[in-house]
Design an enzyme around this catalytic site. Structure first.
Site, PDB file in Angstrom:
ATOM      1  N   LEU A 123       0.847  -1.193   0.000  1.00  0.00           N
ATOM      2  CA  LEU A 123       0.000   0.000   0.000  1.00  0.00           C
ATOM      3  C   LEU A 123       0.881   1.241   0.000  1.00  0.00           C
ATOM      4  CD1 LEU A 123      -1.422  -2.383   1.776  1.00  0.00           C
ATOM      5  CD2 LEU A 123      -2.977  -0.575   2.468  1.00  0.00           C
ATOM      6  N   GLY A 170       1.378   3.857   4.832  1.00  0.00           N
ATOM      7  CA  GLY A 170       2.230   3.060   3.964  1.00  0.00           C
ATOM      8  C   GLY A 170       2.555   1.708   4.560  1.00  0.00           C
ATOM      9  N   SER A 171       2.044   0.622   4.005  1.00  0.00           N
ATOM     10  CA  SER A 171       2.136  -0.668   4.663  1.00  0.00           C
ATOM     11  C   SER A 171       2.030  -1.799   3.655  1.00  0.00           C
ATOM     12  CB  SER A 171       1.011  -0.805   5.703  1.00  0.00           C
ATOM     13  OG  SER A 171       0.867   0.375   6.461  1.00  0.00           O
ATOM     14  N   ARG A 172       1.893  -3.023   4.168  1.00  0.00           N
ATOM     15  CA  ARG A 172       1.790  -4.208   3.317  1.00  0.00           C
ATOM     16  C   ARG A 172       0.878  -5.211   3.997  1.00  0.00           C
ATOM     17  NH1 ARG A 172       7.122  -7.919   2.072  1.00  0.00           N
ATOM     18  NH2 ARG A 172       6.109  -9.949   2.281  1.00  0.00           N
TER      19      ARG A 172
END
Length: 225
Positions: A103, A190-192
């Site tokens: 993301l 901001g991530s996954r």
């Protein structure tokens, strides 16, 4: 536009200095003060964009019983065999397939359950804040992990924060039943997300593909077990 509840402090926070500067600028007739309010107003607007929570197809019609949906908006960075050293222990029999979605800071960050079932295991682990697209981030970064079980089917998915993210919000726990595509939390800035699937699933996405949480079918069960 719906805003996730966790976002309101970030949306309203910059509005206070923006209002003060704008009011002071108008009262004193100083254009510089009025201009100084704009960065705060723009920051508030960005926070509203970041924490937006749009409805998706799964909110109006149930997903097909064999479909696994994207848990978030973003870019597919892994699609296929699970990365070595990533899957937690113990693992379901038969091994894992993996779909990972990265993301960016402009994607919708509300997270959704990729499949239906009861949450049978939940864990949280603090850690580092490496960039979420780096492979080693999966076993070094802060993460929250859920195991879903529906009959004989098990899906594991993980919220994994990145270099800018500093908090995971998980709004479910052991004993809760989730529907496919149901909202279950978010990650900030901001991530996954990793989804681990048994080999009975056929992965339908590819690396580099953009997906939409609660809409894109990332995998499908190939049996009725």
């Amino acid at each position: 536009m719906r805003i996730d509840p966790a976002g309101w402090p970030f949306v309203t926070g910059p509005l206070a200095p923006a209002a003060v500067l704008a009011a002071a600028g108008w009262a004193a007739g100083r254009r510089g003060l009025r201009l100084a309010a704009w960065p705060f107003a723009l920051l508030s607007a960005y926070m509203a964009l970041f924490f937006r929570d749009p409805d998706r197809r799964c909110d109006v019609e149930p997903a097909a019983p064999d479909d696994v949906l994207a848990p978030a908006d973003g870019l597919v960075t892994v699609a296929g065999a699970a990365q070595e050293g990533v899957a937690p222990e113990p693992v379901p029999e038969g091994g894992w397939q993996q779909v990972s979605v990265f993301l960016s800071v402009v994607d919708v960050h509300v997270n959704r359950s990729p499949y239906r079932g009861e949450v049978v295991q939940s864990s949280y682990r603090p850690g580092s804040f490496l960039a979420a697209y780096r492979r080693e981030s999966a076993h070094r970064n802060e993460r929250s992990e859920l195991w879903l079980r529906d009959g004989g089917r098990t899906v594991v998915f993980r919220q994994l924060v990145g270099v800018l993210a500093r908090r995971i919000v998980t709004r479910t726990g052991v004993g809760r039943h989730l529907a496919t595509g149901e909202r279950m939390g978010l990650m900030k800035f901001g991530s996954r997300m990793d989804v681990f699937l048994p080999r009975e699933c056929t992965v339908l996405v590819r690396v580099g593909q953009r997906v939409r949480g609660g809409e894109t079918v990332i995998a499908r069960w190939s049996d009725r077990g």
